[in-house]
Design an enzyme around this catalytic site. Structure first.
Site, PDB file in Angstrom:
ATOM      1  N   LYS A  90       6.391   7.847  -7.399  1.00 21.85           N
ATOM      2  CA  LYS A  90       6.863   8.769  -6.535  1.00 21.85           C
ATOM      3  C   LYS A  90       8.132   9.579  -6.771  1.00 21.85           C
ATOM      4  CE  LYS A  90       7.784   6.745  -2.095  1.00 21.85           C
ATOM      5  NZ  LYS A  90       8.921   7.202  -2.062  1.00 21.85           N
ATOM      6  N   THR A  91       9.156   8.843  -6.830  1.00 23.11           N
ATOM      7  CA  THR A  91      10.453   9.101  -6.858  1.00 23.11           C
ATOM      8  C   THR A  91      10.679  10.108  -8.217  1.00 23.11           C
ATOM      9  OG1 THR A  91      11.367   7.322  -5.880  1.00 23.11           O
ATOM     10  CG2 THR A  91      12.842   8.420  -6.932  1.00 23.11           C
TER      11      THR A  91
ATOM     12  N   ASP B 221      10.335  13.157   1.434  1.00 25.64           N
ATOM     13  CA  ASP B 221      10.017  11.888   0.981  1.00 25.64           C
ATOM     14  C   ASP B 221       9.720  11.081   2.271  1.00 25.64           C
ATOM     15  OD1 ASP B 221       9.429   9.742  -0.808  1.00 25.64           O
ATOM     16  OD2 ASP B 221      11.431   9.358  -1.148  1.00 25.64           O
ATOM     17  N   GLU B 222       8.736  10.261   2.073  1.00 25.25           N
ATOM     18  CA  GLU B 222       8.398   9.000   2.861  1.00 25.25           C
ATOM     19  C   GLU B 222       7.912   9.844   4.380  1.00 25.25           C
ATOM     20  OE1 GLU B 222       8.012   6.209   2.269  1.00 25.25           O
ATOM     21  OE2 GLU B 222       9.614   5.616   0.879  1.00 25.25           O
TER      22      GLU B 222
ATOM     23  N   GLN C  83       2.090   2.590   4.169  1.00 29.63           N
ATOM     24  CA  GLN C  83       3.461   2.135   4.095  1.00 29.63           C
ATOM     25  C   GLN C  83       4.034   2.805   5.567  1.00 29.63           C
ATOM     26  OE1 GLN C  83       5.651   1.365   0.460  1.00 29.63           O
ATOM     27  NE2 GLN C  83       3.894   2.742  -0.452  1.00 29.63           N
TER      28      GLN C  83
ATOM     29  N   ARG D 187       6.408  -5.314  -2.650  1.00 31.53           N
ATOM     30  CA  ARG D 187       7.610  -5.316  -3.098  1.00 31.53           C
ATOM     31  C   ARG D 187       7.794  -6.293  -4.537  1.00 31.53           C
ATOM     32  NH1 ARG D 187       8.599  -1.229  -1.973  1.00 31.53           N
ATOM     33  NH2 ARG D 187       6.431  -1.128  -1.242  1.00 31.53           N
TER      34      ARG D 187
END
Length: 789
Positions: free
Chosen positions: A33-34, A225-226, A256, A614
């Protein structure tokens, strides 16, 4: 097609080149996504959108910096510098610097960190004569923080009888008065706390329509973002700014969303399509980070949540190793297992310490891990511990710097007015505070006019106060022309701080000096870095804002190779080759504090999902059968989250630990000595089924057979242990199994060589030289030894 766009897959390309209108990107863990956000910004700029018209809100300042660097390589560094990019707090602090005067704040307002805010809160509680056991500073601060994030202002609080009644029922009827006094004192001192940066931005955009129109026109394209971690206050700011052009792109993953305790509202992302017309939905479902086993294991857990958006995360990566589940007897054994596994995996695969992370639900769990890592001489770093900028000596220096910039900053002034000691006692400071409140002035304004106010302070103390005031004013004059580093260096030398730190020749004193030196190095680095930026300043104001908004994970710690230890909340957005998720026990993870409602339990499950995703190559899940809590050894049950992972993705490891049960009588007296007698010292844990869960979710306790402990199923022994029968008085046992020169392995001390055997029967001892523990004398009937040669 632009060259950089060819690096995207089809699912990533679609949202990248979708230029106008509202859009939501549901991005699974490790789905790139980044990269999509970065390339989308570059694409907009290449399509003729001015960088000044783009606002990008990120989760950390570090993420913003990395994105800006990537964009620079595509569009050039000159244009990339013009982007408004950073965290909510850093971007809105910048807006408030420009527009805060509308609200009565100076442009150089101070940003209070949590410690500053709590200190002020404590002062107010003390001054009001309230019981500090009922009005606990941290609890009061937390409650006021939640008010602000829910946009409950002081006025709204007093207009809400339910809130007042709830506080009265909690024996805190003065909550409203504390809230009002705290807000008034912050305003008077020209300070804002972290929550104010959002609350005051909302106030600014609501009360001053012209300011809102100005920033709506400026930010024609907004990227967030997020988005699943935004709270109500952040949500309203974004809605207001995007309302005119509605070119808003939000990226997030409902699976998340783990910050409800900070006020994050998962409904922001779940309801995005209802907030805007014609929303385009994109899904990024390919995971590039983790192996198939890790991705499938994580999917099988999150599937148990009812509140979620539809998506199927998949990966084309290798199958990889199965998720390993390990059970230990105690939390100490758990730590030793983790440390040993890191040591062996690192040696066998030529890995770095930085390839490993240990994640836990609560900070207290780090102790057992630290002890084990230290004994193995494995370097580690705890994230989320005492931040560099929270250390006393650093706070002392920055308090001087804050006071230079904002003399109204009451907390900074109280910290340094008598440090280094200059003969100004607490009684004098209390008199100054009372007088300042009486005159409606700040303490510093009072100090500037001591001869004109009625305050009972003797001539000697007045002279000392006057000298202090002159010192601060001289720094303010220097601040008009000097950069942050030159000023900070001058302050540390002339204020007496360095002399004070130099007095202490202890190791702690030397460490304090080194920390101050490191601070100056950091300011120098900041000044040089600012010189490269077009619209940046190397002033003290710019540096202090940078420090106030920094997070522990923004710092670059790459100089030392270390294992990372942190809570799962801090691990968000990070990735490691090997991840240990420790303490997977009911009432610990999921937390006993977070199982009262389905929504709380689902947040805990999302937290576990974040932890598991992670891992890139290998994930380890560990739990203990007993754990120390408040000094008592408490029995534990395996977490329900282990049960929720499909068996096919797990490899369950069970060490063949021995259970020591020493009979009081000899078995010979009960029958023929030739019959086969079962020696309880030889009985081992037997494999049983994976923990069976009751409908309520917690593991059902099964009555164990005699001398057996039930453990999870599909168990694969780590190693075959040779049980040393020390209670048998037949010394031939030691001739055949253990002798001087034998090589043995111990769970705590590693490999060793037997130097001496002495004693008889149940008192047989062995003196062993261990690789990690040195020479130890062990009583064999209790020692957990494996003969390896």
């Amino acid at each position: 097609m632009e060259k950089y766009l060819s690096q995207l897959n089809e699912a990533q390309l679609e949202p990248t080149i979708q230029k106008d209108g509202p859009m939501i990107i549901i991005a699974g863990a490790g789905s790139g996504k980044t990269r999509v956000l970065t390339y989308r910004i570059a694409y907009l700029m290449n399509q003729g959108v001015d960088a000044f018209n783009i606002l990008s809100l990120t989760f950390t300042n570090k993420a913003a910096k990395e994105m800006k660097e990537r964009i620079s390589t595509i569009v050039g560094s000159g244009e990339a510098k013009n982007l408004w990019m950073g965290t909510f707090h850093s971007v809105f602090a910048k807006i408030l610097r420009f527009e805060g005067h509308h609200l009565g704040f100076p442009s150089n307002f101070t940003i209070y960190d949590t410690q500053d805010s709590q200190r002020l809160m404590g002062s107010i509680i003390k001054e009001m004569g309230l019981d500090k056991d009922i009005y606990k500073t941290k609890q009061i601060y937390s409650r006021i923080s939640s008010y602000k994030n829910s946009l409950i202002t002081v006025k709204a609080y007093f207009n809400n009888p339910e809130l007042k009644e709830a506080d009265a029922m909690a024996r805190r009827p003065k909550m409203g008065e504390i809230y009002k006094e705290y807000v008034d004192r912050c305003f008077k001192a020209g300070c804002m706390d972290f929550d104010d940066l959002l609350l005051r931005t909302n106030e600014l955009l609501t009360r001053f329509p012209a300011v809102l129109a100005q920033y709506q026109d400026r930010f024609r394209y907004i990227l967030v973002d997020e988005y699943q971690d935004t709270n109500h206050s952040q949500y309203l700011i974004v809605r207001a700014l995007a309302d005119r052009f509605q070119n808003i792109c939000v990226v997030g993953d409902d699976a998340q969303s783990i910050y409800a305790f900070r006020g994050a509202n998962i409904s922001n992302i779940l309801n995005f399509q209802k907030d805007y017309d014609g929303v385009k939905l994109f899904r990024l479902e390919q995971n590039y980070r983790s192996t198939k086993n890790i991705v499938h294991a994580a999917n099988s857990v999150i599937e148990h949540n009812e509140t979620k958006l539809d998506k199927v995360v998949w990966t084309a990566n290798d199958e990889g190793g199965k998720v390993k589940v390990h059970r230990s007897l105690t939390d100490g054994d758990e730590g030793r297992y983790v440390a040993s596994t890191i040591f062996e995996t690192k040696m066998n695969n030529q890995l770095q310490n930085s390839d490993f992370a240990i994640l836990y639900r609560t900070n207290a769990q780090s102790r057992a891990m630290e002890d084990a890592l230290r004994k193995r001489e494995i370097p580690y770093r705890i994230y989320g511990g005492l931040s560099f900028y929270q250390r006393k000596e650093i706070k002392d220096v920055t308090a001087y710097l804050r006071l230079i910039l904002n003399p109204s900053d009451e907390e900074a002034l109280k910290r340094v007015i008598n440090y280094p000691p200059r003969g100004i006692g607490q009684t004098t400071i209390d008199k100054l505070m009372v007088a300042a409140n009486g005159y409606g002035k700040t303490i510093f304004e009072l100090l500037e006019n001591l001869d004109k106010v009625d305050i009972k302070i003797n001539a000697g103390t007045k002279r000392k106060l006057s000298d202090f005031t002159t010192l601060i004013k001289s720094y303010q004059v220097m601040n008009e022309t000097a950069n942050a580093f030159d000023l900070a260096e001058h302050v540390t030398k002339t204020s007496g701080l360095m002399r004070e730190f130099n007095k202490d020749g202890t190791p702690e004193g030397i460490t304090r000096l080194e920390n101050v030196e490191e601070l100056l190095n950091g300011i120098k680095d900041f000044v040089e870095g600012q010189m490269e930026l077009a619209d940046a300043s190397d002033s003290l104001a710019e540096f202090l804002e940078d420090v106030a908004l920094a997070t522990d994970l923004d710092a670059d710690k790459g100089d030392v190779d270390h294992v990372a230890l942190m809570t799962i909340h801090l691990a968000k957005g990070l990735e490691f080759n090997h991840v240990f998720i420790v303490g997977l026990e009911e009432d610990l993870f999921p937390s006993a504090m977070s199982m009262n409602t389905r929504s709380e339990l689902e947040e805990e499950r999302r937290l576990f999902y974040v932890a598991l995703t992670r891992a890139e190559k290998q994930a380890y899940l560990t739990y203990a059968l007993s754990r120390y809590r408040w000094g008592k050894l408490v029995d534990s049950e395996p977490s329900r989250f282990i049960e929720e992972i499909d068996d096919e993705f797990l490899e369950i490891l069970t060490p063949t630990e021995e259970r020591r049960i020493n009979p009081m009588l000899s078995a010979d007296i009960f029958g023929d000595s030739k019959s086969k007698i079962v020696n309880p010292n030889k009985i081992r844990y037997k494999p049983a089924k994976k923990p069976v869960l009751k409908k309520g979710g917690t593991a059902a306790k099964k009555e164990p057979e005699k001398f057996q402990v039930t453990t999870p199923k599909n168990l694969k022994p780590v190693a075959k242990t040779t049980a040393i029968d020390a209670s048998n008085t037949n010394t031939n046992l030691f001739d055949s199994e253990l002798a001087v020169g034998s090589l043995v392995k111990h769970i705590r001390f590693g490999n060793g060589e037997v130097l001496k055997i002495e004693g008889a029967g149940a008192d047989v001892k062995a003196e062993i030289n261990f690789q990690h523990g040195g020479v130890k004398k062990l009583l064999l009937r209790f020692a957990k030894l494996e003969v390896i040669g």
